[in-house]
Design an enzyme around this catalytic site. Structure first.
Site, PDB file in Angstrom:
ATOM      1  N   ASP A 100      -4.778  -0.123   5.852  1.00 45.22           N
ATOM      2  CA  ASP A 100      -5.186  -0.016   4.459  1.00 45.22           C
ATOM      3  C   ASP A 100      -6.709   0.058   4.457  1.00 45.22           C
ATOM      4  O   ASP A 100      -7.379  -0.882   4.893  1.00 45.22           O
ATOM      5  CB  ASP A 100      -4.690  -1.265   3.710  1.00 45.22           C
ATOM      6  N   ASP A 202      -7.027   2.819  -0.516  1.00 47.88           N
ATOM      7  CA  ASP A 202      -6.910   2.052  -1.758  1.00 47.88           C
ATOM      8  C   ASP A 202      -7.623   2.764  -2.909  1.00 47.88           C
ATOM      9  O   ASP A 202      -8.739   3.264  -2.738  1.00 47.88           O
ATOM     10  CB  ASP A 202      -7.542   0.667  -1.508  1.00 47.88           C
ATOM     11  N   GLU A 265      -3.723   6.197  -2.496  1.00 46.72           N
ATOM     12  CA  GLU A 265      -3.098   5.478  -3.619  1.00 46.72           C
ATOM     13  C   GLU A 265      -3.621   6.090  -4.917  1.00 46.72           C
ATOM     14  O   GLU A 265      -4.814   6.041  -5.192  1.00 46.72           O
ATOM     15  CB  GLU A 265      -3.443   3.984  -3.594  1.00 46.72           C
ATOM     16  N   HIS A 326       3.388  -3.772  -3.293  1.00 42.89           N
ATOM     17  CA  HIS A 326       2.937  -5.131  -3.592  1.00 42.89           C
ATOM     18  C   HIS A 326       2.340  -5.277  -4.992  1.00 42.89           C
ATOM     19  O   HIS A 326       1.971  -6.380  -5.386  1.00 42.89           O
ATOM     20  CB  HIS A 326       1.910  -5.547  -2.543  1.00 42.89           C
ATOM     21  N   ASP A 327       2.209  -4.178  -5.709  1.00 42.11           N
ATOM     22  CA  ASP A 327       1.668  -4.240  -7.067  1.00 42.11           C
ATOM     23  C   ASP A 327       2.750  -4.078  -8.136  1.00 42.11           C
ATOM     24  O   ASP A 327       2.449  -4.182  -9.332  1.00 42.11           O
ATOM     25  CB  ASP A 327       0.620  -3.128  -7.277  1.00 42.11           C
TER      26      ASP A 327
END
Ligand code: GLC
Ligand code: MG
Length: 536
Positions: A100, A202, A265, A326-327
């Protein structure tokens, strides 16, 4: 048909939230050695690549998405040596490792920001986004933080504000500055040389902001009780045309290392999303496609969404699908346990690279967090709106021992109280479990290129069944998904081109129960997803 041969096109990506996968040192927090000890499981499951959320040194204000050193490992997670060991063990199992990369912002404790903050005219001042107060005093413009409140933090020492799209502990880097770009490109090289197979970048659409810092327009559709960020339309604070130049630079860098992947993302509407493939495919290999997470769960909506996506893809652009991360609230919570199985079939039979979130393969649901125990900074800043992300970040459930085998210490987030029933050990040995379904689907996909890199065609059924074909030169499959709680008949008449040939059931969410799939009309049980092989 596209001649797709890269692993990131054929393969399945598995997303691990490292704090919650496996703890190896009893501190209640997952770590790299823990992940390494579970690679055999990932091999058994059949995934091709592992993406791990950030493991760099961090004050953990946003659990690792606030990086204070891009070229090391946080002691919570291990050491660089442990990281190297993970790379090596993964490679030995032919599992790719994706890191990431968090280039939009650093931690406020990163030495770059510490330096930037020190002097108004210092050499690193321009590495971040500093602005004078507006003429009447107060923040330079109306931009909001994604976690609520103004996106500007006043610095009394210099009398200026700095911009942070997320927490004030996460100041945004200034990507219009060449030195910043080069510094992050050095970081990318550092990890590529260490053997990582790519990056998930990200908030990549945030990197460049409006040069004039114009106010964002008011969102007239804003609804009370929704997060504050939705009060404005993020027109000027993100998704600027110049961002594609930056991503093209990242892509060029990555291309110097064969077989690596660049994933972005991106939370944007479809027409903006596909722009991130870049002019002439100079952008991300895989701009993450989150539409399955937000789409209405019915045949008509999904069919038109898939169709629009397929149509919007640029020539040669490779599709991808994401079911959870995870969001986002977990798929089993969004859709319920039965439809989570149907969703698994969908994810793993659509055309394009699937990304699945750890725990979804055992049907983990959101875990309620007792009042007062929230850890997610967004929840703490905007309590009561349901924005908290802790429920989908709880520890992986491995077996029925204490703390589900995740830790012998005190887990950093509570475990689901159903872990004695819902765990890897138990479901792996239970016929018909969701875990076995995932494994069978991944295996089927691997064995038939029609299902991984083959063509795609929607079948019109006219009813509540989502149906499509996957095919290559030698094989043809039909997928039928009943998205309802009632049995459904498939109306073959609606699409004559779909019906030809004899059908053999290869997989059903309902197992290999004796049923007459040759009967006409074909009927699916409630919540059933079925894959047929067609022979002509
Ligand atoms: C991304 C991450 C999210 C994080 C945010 C700020 O959206 O997925 O977890 O809070 O960026 O870095
Ligand atoms: Mg640990």
């Amino acid at each position: 048909m596209t001649l797709a041969t890269d692993w990131w096109q054929r393969g399945v990506i598995y997303h691990v939230y490292p704090r919650s996968f496996q703890d190896s040192d009893s501190d209640g927090i997952g770590d790299l050695a823990g992940i390494r000890s579970r690679l055999d499981y990932l091999t058994w499951l059949g995934i091709d690549a592992l993406w791990i959320s950030p493991v760099y040194p961090s004050p953990m204000a946003d659990f690792g998405y606030d990086v204070s050193n891009y070229c090391d490992i946080d002691p919570l997670f291990g050491t660089l040596a442990e990281f190297d060991a993970l790379v090596e063990s993964a490679r030995a199992r032919d599992i790719k490792l994706i890191l990431d990369l968090v280039p939009n912002h650093t931690s406020d404790r990163h030495p770059w920001f510490v330096e930037s903050r020190k002097h108004r005219h210092g050499p690193k001042r321009d590495w971040y986004i500093w602005r004078d107060p507006s003429t009447g005093g107060g923040p330079p413009n109306n931009w909001l933080s994604n976690f609520g409140g103004s996106a500007w933090e006043y610095d009394p020492v210099s009398g200026q504000y700095y911009y942070h799209a997320f927490l004030k502990e996460q100041p945004d880097l200034n990507w219009r500055n060449r030195e910043v770009r080069n510094a992050i490109y050095d970081v990318m090289r550092f990890w590529l040389e260490r053997g990582v197979d790519g990056f998930r970048v990200d908030v990549i659409w945030h990197l460049i902001k409006d040069a004039e810092f114009r106010d964002n327009p008011i969102n007239r559709a804003y609804q009370q009780g929704r997060p504050e960020i939705e009060r404005l339309l993020q027109i000027h604070s993100a998704d600027q045309p110049e961002v594609h130049g930056v991503i093209a630079e990242m892509r060029r860098l990555i291309e110097r290392y064969p077989g690596r992947v660049l994933i972005g993302e991106i939370y944007l509407p479809l027409n903006r999303l596909v722009a991130y493939y870049g002019e002439g495919l100079s952008g991300a290999h895989l701009p993450f496609n989150f539409q399955l997470i937000h789409a209405g769960w019915n045949a008509r909506t999904l069919a038109s969404m898939i169709n629009e996506y397929e149509t919007a893809l640029p020539k040669g652009g490779w599709p991808n699908w994401v079911l959870g991360n995870h969001d986002q609230h977990r798929v089993a919570t969004r859709l319920g346990a039965d439809q989570a199985r149907v969703a698994a079939v969908l994810l793993l039979t659509l055309r394009g690279t699937p990304t699945l979130y750890y725990g979804d393969e055992i049907g983990m649901a959101d875990v309620p967090i007792p009042p007062g125990s929230a850890r997610d900074p967004w929840e703490l800043r905007e309590p009561g709106l349901g924005v908290g992300r802790d429920p989908q970040r709880t520890p992986m459930q491995w077996d029925e021992s204490l703390n589900a085998g995740f830790t012998t210490g005190k887990p950093w987030l509570p475990l689901s109280d159903d872990y004695a029933k819902c765990n890897v050990a138990k479901l792996a040995s239970t016929d018909g479990s969701i875990l076995r379904l995932y494994r069978d689907l991944i295996d089927l996909r691997r064995r038939h290129r029609a299902l991984s890199i083959g063509g795609f065609r929607l079948i019109t059924t006219g009813g509540e069944i989502l149906a499509y074909e996957r095919f290559d030169e030698s094989e043809r499959f039909q997928v039928f998904l009943n998205l309802t709680r009632e049995p459904q008949r498939i109306d073959e008449g609606a699409d004559p081109s779909g019906a030809s040939g004899a059908r053999a059931l290869v997989l059903s969410t309902h197992g290999r129960v004796e049923r007459d799939f040759k009967a006409q009309p074909l009927t699916l049980e409630e919540n059933e997803g079925a894959i047929f092989k067609i022979s002509n």
